[in-house]
Design an enzyme around this catalytic site. Sequence first.
Site, short mmCIF file in Angstrom:
data_model
loop_
_atom_site.label_atom_id
_atom_site.label_comp_id
_atom_site.label_asym_id
_atom_site.label_seq_id
_atom_site.Cartn_x
_atom_site.Cartn_y
_atom_site.Cartn_z
N ARG A 165 0.83 -1.21 0.00
CA ARG A 165 0.00 0.00 0.00
C ARG A 165 0.87 1.26 0.00
NH1 ARG A 165 -3.33 1.86 3.41
NH2 ARG A 165 -4.67 2.71 1.80
N ARG A 179 -3.33 10.23 6.57
CA ARG A 179 -1.96 10.71 6.30
C ARG A 179 -1.94 11.94 5.42
NH1 ARG A 179 -3.01 5.64 5.53
NH2 ARG A 179 -2.15 4.04 6.93
N LYS A 223 9.39 7.63 15.72
CA LYS A 223 9.75 6.59 14.75
C LYS A 223 9.90 7.18 13.35
CE LYS A 223 8.51 3.11 11.72
NZ LYS A 223 7.69 3.11 10.48
N PRO A 278 15.49 3.74 14.45
CA PRO A 278 14.03 3.77 14.45
C PRO A 278 13.43 2.52 15.10
CG PRO A 278 14.92 4.31 12.27
CD PRO A 278 16.05 3.79 13.09
#
Length: 285
Positions: free
Chosen positions: A136, A181, A223, A240
Amino acid sequence: MTPTLQKKQPVSTHCGIMLENIPDFDLDQTLNCGQCFRWDRQPDGSYIGISQNHSCHISQKGSTFYFEGTTLEEYENFWKDYFDLTRDYGKIKSLLSQNPVLRSACAYAPGIRVLRQEPWEALCSFIISQNNNVGRIKGIVARLCETFGDPLDGGYFSFPGPERLAELTPQDLAPLRCGFRARYIIDAAQKVASGQVDLESLKVLPLPQAREVLTAITGVGNKVADCALLYGCGRIECFPVDVWIKRAMERLFPKGLPKYMLPWAGIAQQYIFHYVRTCPGSLEG
């Protein structure tokens, strides 16, 4: 001090350039370990990818690499740094392999290199990556570039810059199907385009300050900030932590990474991440 390799001289061919005797580099391992989203494996095992406004068709035979359609100038000015080909990963792996877990992780995928991507592209891509799978993510990034990037030779598209995206609204990004997002992408673009977030400065700022700058962007936590710093700003000391790494650290490194690894923590993270995500039984050691 970061180990460096002696410069490997590319050789011109009739269709591009050839690099011989490149150690510690594998295309499958490097381009499929979760750090980049604009590379596609071809039926013959080669890869076609785009970074910024550069396209690349690269194949590998052992330690020899063929860049089809790439000039010597483009390789020297762009792709050599992008693939981090001046860093001595053999020495780094030797240091990391003093630890038995890292020894196994390095042996499992010894050809991983941490790519040196463009800062804005890395930031935007990892904003998109939140709570998402690789398929995705790649689809959203591809639609972003096709819709708002500039056309390149071969039917490809550049990654749209922050100035272009800063003019848009989250509603404009609806065709990308990136959900919540969209708001984060627009806020990041506006802050970068206005200079509120200076991505170039993040390459040299003290790490806590660099994180603070990035986490001022809506939706960017530690992150995503560390991913942007590691993959986009060359901050290989960044580590991360996602679900996979959190699980690995709790099981394999409950006291944290050994101190001697910290200068290369980001490279160690990439080996660990790929190892625990794809190697059955890796978390049982």
